[in-house]
Each structure stands twice: as structure tokens, then as C-alpha cells.
Design an enzyme around this catalytic site. Structure first.
Site, mmCIF file in Angstrom:
data_model
loop_
_atom_site.group_PDB
_atom_site.id
_atom_site.type_symbol
_atom_site.label_atom_id
_atom_site.label_comp_id
_atom_site.label_asym_id
_atom_site.label_seq_id
_atom_site.Cartn_x
_atom_site.Cartn_y
_atom_site.Cartn_z
ATOM 1 N N LEU A 128 0.844 -1.197 0.000
ATOM 2 C CA LEU A 128 0.000 0.000 0.000
ATOM 3 C C LEU A 128 0.875 1.241 0.000
ATOM 4 O O LEU A 128 1.950 1.253 0.602
ATOM 5 C CB LEU A 128 -0.863 0.038 1.264
ATOM 6 N N ARG B 262 3.521 -14.026 2.094
ATOM 7 C CA ARG B 262 3.622 -13.026 1.039
ATOM 8 C C ARG B 262 4.879 -13.248 0.207
ATOM 9 O O ARG B 262 4.869 -13.099 -0.998
ATOM 10 C CB ARG B 262 3.657 -11.639 1.671
ATOM 11 N N TYR C 272 -8.653 -9.186 4.961
ATOM 12 C CA TYR C 272 -8.904 -7.818 4.510
ATOM 13 C C TYR C 272 -9.163 -7.704 3.007
ATOM 14 O O TYR C 272 -9.402 -6.623 2.495
ATOM 15 C CB TYR C 272 -7.768 -6.880 4.921
ATOM 16 N N CYS D 269 34.860 3.559 -6.971
ATOM 17 C CA CYS D 269 34.581 3.706 -5.534
ATOM 18 C C CYS D 269 34.034 2.383 -4.991
ATOM 19 O O CYS D 269 32.996 1.902 -5.447
ATOM 20 C CB CYS D 269 33.564 4.822 -5.314
ATOM 21 N N GLU E 270 -4.084 -10.927 7.314
ATOM 22 C CA GLU E 270 -2.911 -10.675 8.136
ATOM 23 C C GLU E 270 -2.949 -11.586 9.369
ATOM 24 O O GLU E 270 -3.996 -11.716 9.992
ATOM 25 C CB GLU E 270 -2.965 -9.205 8.567
ATOM 26 N N CYS F 258 29.813 11.360 -4.476
ATOM 27 C CA CYS F 258 31.169 10.911 -4.731
ATOM 28 C C CYS F 258 31.377 10.831 -6.239
ATOM 29 O O CYS F 258 30.531 10.315 -6.962
ATOM 30 C CB CYS F 258 31.363 9.535 -4.098
ATOM 31 N N GLU G 188 -10.397 0.873 7.713
ATOM 32 C CA GLU G 188 -10.104 -0.303 8.552
ATOM 33 C C GLU G 188 -8.807 -0.048 9.303
ATOM 34 O O GLU G 188 -7.943 0.659 8.798
ATOM 35 C CB GLU G 188 -9.863 -1.542 7.680
ATOM 36 N N CYS H 149 36.451 6.158 -0.913
ATOM 37 C CA CYS H 149 37.483 6.055 -1.954
ATOM 38 C C CYS H 149 38.361 7.290 -2.052
ATOM 39 O O CYS H 149 39.330 7.310 -2.797
ATOM 40 C CB CYS H 149 36.846 5.765 -3.308
ATOM 41 N N LYS I 67 -0.776 6.404 8.083
ATOM 42 C CA LYS I 67 0.027 5.973 9.223
ATOM 43 C C LYS I 67 -0.185 6.862 10.440
ATOM 44 O O LYS I 67 -0.440 8.057 10.310
ATOM 45 C CB LYS I 67 1.519 6.014 8.841
ATOM 46 N N ASP J 122 -0.538 -4.603 12.429
ATOM 47 C CA ASP J 122 0.861 -4.842 12.121
ATOM 48 C C ASP J 122 1.197 -6.314 12.321
ATOM 49 O O ASP J 122 1.457 -6.755 13.424
ATOM 50 C CB ASP J 122 1.699 -3.972 13.070
ATOM 51 N N LYS K 70 -5.070 -0.747 10.374
ATOM 52 C CA LYS K 70 -3.962 -1.452 9.729
ATOM 53 C C LYS K 70 -3.230 -2.214 10.817
ATOM 54 O O LYS K 70 -2.522 -1.626 11.625
ATOM 55 C CB LYS K 70 -3.034 -0.452 9.048
ATOM 56 N N CYS L 140 35.074 11.611 -0.609
ATOM 57 C CA CYS L 140 34.335 10.395 -0.291
ATOM 58 C C CYS L 140 35.091 9.584 0.761
ATOM 59 O O CYS L 140 36.267 9.287 0.572
ATOM 60 C CB CYS L 140 34.157 9.571 -1.561
#
Ligand code: IVH
Length: 694
Positions: free
Chosen positions: A93, A149, A233, A444, A183, A438, A126, A423, A327, A130, A128, A420
Site C-alpha cells: 500500500l 507473502r 482484509y 569507488c 494478516e 562521490c 479499517e 574512496c 500511518k 501490524d 492497519k 568520499c
């Protein structure tokens, strides 16, 4: 890449003691990472431990034992689960972090569908949860297949384990075939109870890790004893002997009737006029009650409720256009900046990383946070030794929010390096860019390693058994310097003295597995191959676009080296100046040309095949849309055409097969007539693709 650890002047005895201690520590972390799915330190910290050990062993080679973690490459991943290809990919998502992001999502959908007002879109909200997503298939009501998954396309067969979590039989009037998505998670109480039975060193860091560790058990009885929960879901397919209704909400209610758990707090929220407020109210409500819920949630998911709208909105490369995850704000904590280190990325970008005094934020120990770039350090006025607020949101890299000016401050202002650290080449900042880069290019080592890691990664060449750690080890030992070397590894190994199978941590089987995985990766689609090259600005979506338009590797390379490269690129709808310029530069660079030469000789790069409906009338054809379309929006027309295997161009040329002209079509219509390209009305086009319902 982190800088080399400081080597102090240690006596042999002191070094021996430290080597023993570091080895124990690393072994414990390996176990947590590989066998318990419960890492307790960040990858970067783990690398620091290993680097320190390597440095000590380099200074005192006589102290190296065959048991030392430096003599092993990774650890064998859990074996024993068969692989299963998903009937439809399991996607992800997009995330919204602000109210504005959510508003944009609704407006994007409205525009795509060309609806009068956003109020015409009803959304379902809905929580989410975890956990870990799974796919489950019921045939005639019997649970016949459960799959993790995995990489979204191929997952692991966990049927026996899922049977201990989900009902084995559906009840009520269920369809012949139902392939559902959901889930698996662990409730707080079950998590606490489980951890109480485990040794201190084996406790799971959070419910998510506990759920992951419990689901990937070879013995389903162990999974059963772990008290996992789940909810459904969505779905991938449902046979049409049962009508699932016209909306997501109706479908979810039906699943409940079949005896399944669905997202319990599911609520339909109509987006009335100014109705974004309704969605946001639901969000606030759930967020307020978040801590009293019996499980972890990291946000809300909003979905367009009407299934016909979902169908029309369709998917982007990795996520649907009809859903978004909103979120919850990041969790924060205060800690000290011990050091600022510079990491060099795949395209040479220097990224400052704050090394922190480790602290727990939202259940996870954080010891590094990104400082993004040079300007960000100055804007925030961050110095080594400062106390800072850090935050972490979901799986995003922790960030430094700001300095706690009310607390003790660090020393001098931080001076960003102009060379850098990996390198020594100049690191320059182009005008208008935030990143310092760099200039070492392929010379590098940091860039080379990062490029290799990207090349072998899941979404690129996907070479099983060749992870970031192995790539780093092989690179450091000179076994692999560039992508082409990977494919000669087996031949060189067969001739060499120090055979891979004889290395600590490797054996006959793991070495031959790796060679088999490399062999398998030799056949690769054009889109994946282009993405794997790691060209700046060329992500998965652009790689697919290029593959769709040039079809074969040979045609693509020829086009990129031709005088008309720029013109050909800009004619593709979705490719702009920046990408065109970067691609041309990539091909001009002799190193890259050589690499492509080598890789194309070794690999079998398969031509692009339109994903759906090879038989569609427009597969492989080039289409240009112009003027105002009345029945479908321009974006929908484009995505529909692409789903049927057509290429959508932004300008008319001899290569154009059809110009679809809506009202007020202008110069493109003229171009079409001049070039003798077929011109279709919107209705004619819709009939051609079988979507004209009057
Ligand atoms: S819908 C095409 N709904 O979040 C993908 N996903 O960050 C449709 N997740 O992979 C996903 N709760 O594992 C959906 N109510 C919910 C969810 C949910 C948790 C997970 C799911 C997905 C991930 C994306």
C-alpha cells in the site's frame, strides 16, 4: 559504508579476550536474526561488530579459529517450506502521513474516474494491523493452501501452519473457490504470555516478530501452541457461483458469514461534502484508543468501497490506486549523538548517519538515525554530543527530528566532508541538488558494493542465497567486483583452491544451492534487468515503461546508443528530461557499455510480454490520446491501454498505430493526418478494446 574501526594498541592477550567476546556476541545476534526472526540490533551496528572483529583478526591472524564468525558467510535460512507462486501478486500500500496526503489520494481517485466531486467516492476505513500477510485458498469450503507473502510473487507454503490459525472449513453458502488475503498477528496478552515462557536471550522483541517466528515453524504443533490471530482484509479471486455484492463492505460481511474474522472495527465512511473530515475523525478516534486495543496497529487503511471503481482504478507497479494506508504519527524518544558517519550509496550519494546511544522507540532498539543530507544537519544545527529527539514510523528509517536545546550540547559544528570516505574521490554538490555525491564512480568500492547489492536484490535479479552480507564479503575478498563476475563465480570456484563449499558456514549443499540460484537468475525479464542496473532515476516503474516500449534488450540498447535516443525517450508518455539525460549518460560511459556487453553475452534477457490479454486488439500497438475524452479520463484511458499491452506515447510519429482524438483535438490530430496514422473517436477506441457499454 561505515568507516574502519579504530585499532588501539592492544596486547595479544587483550586482543584474544576481545575476539572471544565479539565472537560470542556476533554468534548470538546471528541466531536471533536467522533462526528467531528477532534481531535486537540494527544491521549497521551488527556490521560494526563484525568490522571490529575482522580488524582484530587481521592484526593477530594467529588468533583466527575456524569457529570465528568471520569464517562464515551468514547462516542457512530456515529450510523446508515449498515455494508457491501467487495467482495474483500480493502488493503493498502507498502511505499517507498527513491529512493532505489523504486529501490528495481522494482527489487522485476522483480525477482518475472523472467524477464530478470527491463526495461521489465512498471510502471504507479499517485499522492497519501490524502482522504478516498471507494468502489462503478454500476449495469447496476446505482450506487447501496457505502461502506467505514472500516477495509478492512467490511465497512459502505454510498450509499446515495456517490450518492451526484459520478455520479448516467454511460455513454458510460459500463459493467453489475463494482465495483470500489477510494478516496474521499476535495479541498483546498472547505475546506477553509467550515471552514469559522463554529465556531472557530468546524473548521476542515485539508481537510482530513473535508472529513471524511462530508462523514459520516447521512443526505446525508449535505454531498451534503460539496463539496467533488473523483477519481477512481482501481477496484475489472468488468463483462466480456466489455473488459477493458491489462493495468491499458487503464482501467483508459475506466473509463473516462464512465463519471468518474480518477487520472488526471496519466502518463505512461516506465522504460527504467536506467529508474528508469524517475519515479523519475515524482516524483520530482510533488513534486515541490505540493503546487500549488488544493488538498493535500502525495506522488506518482507506479503501474505495465500490468494487467497479476499484476495478477501474486498478494498480500501479506495487500498490493499488484504490487504497492507501494512513500511518499514525511516529513514536519519539530522546538520546545522544555519539558520532556522525557518512554512508555512500549506490549512485554515490553521501548520506550522514547519526550513531546514537541505543534507545527503545516503540518496542524496537534504535542506534542509528538518518540525517538525510548536509543542509539538514546545518538546518537542525546538529553536533556530535548533542541530545536529540529521534522518531521512528513503522518500517521507515529512524530520523533525527531536532536538537534538545534545553539539554547539554555537543562540541563543534559538524563539517561535512568534501571527499568520499570510501574512496577519497572528490564529493561534489551540483547546483540545485541537496546531495553531495562521490565522483569516484565505478572505482569507488562503496558504490560498487551498493550497486552489487541492488543488482542481486529481490526486485532486481533476485538471486537467492546472495544477500547483502554475502555480497559484501565476496566483494571484500575480491571474488566479485562487478555484476558480471557473479555469473563466473562457479567456473572460477571449480578451478580455485579455496572452494566455497569448504568455507566455514558453507557446505556442498549451500554452495550448490547458490550456484543453482545464480544459474536460474541468468534468465531475466527485460524490465527486471533494466531495474537491476541501478541507473539513477530509473526505478521499477520506469524500468517497466522502458521494457514495454522497447520490447527487447537489443532494441533498447540500439535506441539508447542512437542519435535519436533523446527523441525516442521523450516520446514515451511518462519519461521526462531527467530520466532521458541520465540514460544517455549511462550508455556513453565506456565502463557501462562494457558491462552491458558482458552481461548480455551471459544472460538470457527475455523480451517484454504484455501482461494481460495477449489476444487483445491493441497489444503491442502504440497509441496517442489527444483532446478531451468524454467517457473516461485520460489517466484511466492510459492505464487501461497499458493493461491490454499497448504502449502510450506522448507525441505522434510514424510508429504510432492509433491516435484517439477527443473533443478539441489540436496539433496531434493534424500530425496524425499528415503521417497517415489511423484516427479513432473515443467510442471507436472503446469498442475496439471491448469497453463500450454505450
Ligand atoms: S489491503 C493490495 N487492508 O499492510 C494490497 N492491508 O502496507 C491491499 N495490512 O500488505 C492491502 N491491515 O499486509 C489491507 N486492513 C488492511 C490491512 C492491510 C494490514 C497490511 C497488508 C499489506 C500491508 C501494506
Amino acid at each position: 559504508m561505515s568507516s574502519a574501526p579504530q585499532l588501539l594498541l592492544l596486547t595479544r592477550e587483550e586482543a584474544a579476550r576481545e575476539i572471544a567476546k565479539l565472537s560470542d556476541e556476533i554468534r548470538a545476534h546471528d541466531k536471533r536474526y536467522y533462526q528467531q526472526d528477532a534481531p535486537s540490533i540494527s544491521d549497521a551496528d551488527y556490521d560494526t561488530l563484525r568490522q571490529r572483529l575482522e580488524a582484530l583478526e587481521k592484526q593477530f591472524p594467529e588468533l583466527i579459529t575456524p569457529e570465528s564468525p568471520t569464517q562464515k558467510v551468514g547462516a542457512a535460512p530456515a529450510e523446508g517450506f515449498g515455494k508457491v507462486r501467487h495467482s495474483k501478486p500480493m502488493l503493498s500500500l502507498d502511505n499517507a502521513f498527513t491529512e493532505e496526503d489523504v486529501g490528495d489520494f481522494i482527489i487522485r481517485a476522483q480525477r482518475f474516474l472523472e467524477l464530478e466531486s470527491a463526495a461521489d467516492i465512498v471510502l471504507v476505513a479499517e485499522p492497519k494491523i501490524d502482522g504478516l500477510s498471507f494468502s489462503v485458498k478454500y476449495e469447496n469450503g476446505e482450506l487447501v493452501l496457505g502461502v506467505t507473502r514472500g516477495d509478492g510473487e512467490i511465497g512459502e507454503n505454510i498450509t499446515a501452519n495456517l490450518r492451526t490459525v484459520l478455520p479448516k472449513h467454511l460455513i454458510g453458502k460459500h463459493p467453489k473457490i475463494a482465495e483470500l488475503r489477510g494478516e496474521v498477528y499476535m495479541k498483546h496478552d498472547d505475546f506477553t504470555a509467550l515471552n514469559a515462557t522463554r529465556l531472557e536471550s530468546e524473548k521476542f522483541a515485539n508481537p510482530r516478530n513473535a508472529a513471524a517466528g511462530s508462523l514459520r515453524q516447521l512443526d505446525p504443533e508449535v505454531t498451534r501452541s503460539r496463539k496467533l490471530s488473523y483477519f481477512i482484509y481482501g481477496w484475489a479471486q472468488i468463483s462466480d457461483d456466489v455473488d459477493i455484492g458491489n462493495s468491499h463492505y458487503e464482501a467483508m460481511n459475506l466473509f463473516k458469514i462464512w465463519g471468518l474474522e474480518v477487520s472488526t472495527k471496519g466502518v463505512v465512511i461516506p465522504t460527504l461534502k467536506g467529508g474528508l473530515a469524517d475519515i479523519l475523525n475515524a482516524y483520530d478516534y482510533v488513534q486515541e484508543h490505540r493503546s487500549s486495543l488488544p493488538f498493535d496497529i500502525d495506522g488506518m487503511v482507506y479503501k474505495v468501497d465500490r468494487l467497479d471503481y476499484q476495478e477501474r482504478l486498478g494498480f500501479k507497479a506495487r500498490s493499488p490506486r484504490w487504497a492507501i494506508a494512513h500511518k499514525f504519527p511516529a513514536e519519539q524518544a530522546v538520546t545522544k549523538i555519539e558520532a556522525i558517519e557518512i554512508q555512500v550509496g549506490r549512485t554515490g550519494t553521501l548520506t550522514p548517519v547519526a550513531r546514537l546511544t541505543p534507545i527503545t522507540v516503540g518496542g524496537v532498539v534504535v542506534s542509528n538515525a538518518t540525517l538525510h543530507n548536509e543542509d539538514e544537519i546545518h538546518r537542525k544545527g546538529v553536533r556530535v554530543g548533542d541530545m536529540v529527539t529521534i522518531q521512528r514510523a513503522g518500517d521507515v528509517i529512524p530520523q533525527v527530528v531536532g536538537v534538545r536545546e534545553d539539554m547539554a550540547r555537543g562540541g563543534e559544528d559538524y563539517v561535512f566532508p568534501t571527499t568520499c570516505p570510501a574512496c577519497g574521490a572528490h564529493a561534489v554538490r551540483e547546483e540545485g541538488e541537496v546531495a553531495r555525491r562521490c565522483t569516484g564512480g565505478l572505482t569507488c568500492p562503496a558504490q560498487a558494493v551498493e550497486r552489487l547489492k541492488h543488482f542481486v536484490s529481490r526486485d532486481a535479479m533476485d538471486i537467492d542465497g546472495l544477500g547483502a552480507k554475502q555480497v559484501e564479503a565476496f566483494y571484500n575478498e575480491g571474488m566479485i567486483a562487478n555484476p558480471a563476475d557473479i555469473f563466473t563465480l562457479e567456473a572460477r570456484d571449480a578451478e580455485g583452491l579455496s572452494r566455497l563449499k569448504n568455507r566455514e558456514g558453507w557446505g556442498e549443499k549451500s554452495a550448490s544451492n547458490l550456484f543453482a540460484a545464480i544459474e536460474k537468475a541468468k534468465t531475466v525479464t527485460l524490465a527486471r534487468f533494466i531495474f537491476a542496473l541501478g541507473i539513477r532515476h530509473v526505478g521499477e516503474e520506469t524500468a517497466k515503461l522502458l521494457a514495454r516500449n522497447f520490447i527487447s534488450f537489443t532494441a533498447w540498447r540500439e535506441a539508447m546508443m542512437s542519435d535519436s535516443a533523446r527523441e525516442q525517450l521523450l516520446a514515451i508518455d511518462g519519461i521526462g528530461e531527467t530520466v532521458a539525460e541520465t540514460l544517455i549518460q549511462f550508455f556513453i560511459e565506456p565502463h557501462n557499455a562494457q558491462l552491458l556487453e558482458k552481461l548480455s553475452a551471459i544472460l538470457s534477457i527475455t523480451d517484454y510480454v504484455p501482461p494481460a490479454r495477449l489476444d487483445s486488439a491493441v497489444a503491442g500497438k502504440t497509441v496517442v490520446f489527444t483532446g478531451t475524452l468524454e467517457k473516461i479520463g485520460r489517466k484511466e484511458a492510459k492505464s487501461q491501454a497499458e493493461a491490454l499491452g499497448a504502449k502510450v506515447a506522448s507525441s505522434v510519429s510514424k510508429k504510432t498505430d492509433y491516435v484517439v482524438a477527443g473533443a478539441d483535438a489540436g496539433s496531434k490530430l493534424k500530425d496524425a493526418t499528415a503521417l497517415g496514422v489511423a484516427v479513432l473517436s473515443e467510442d471507436e477506441w472503446l469498442s475496439m478494446i471491448g469497453k463500450n457499454n454505450g
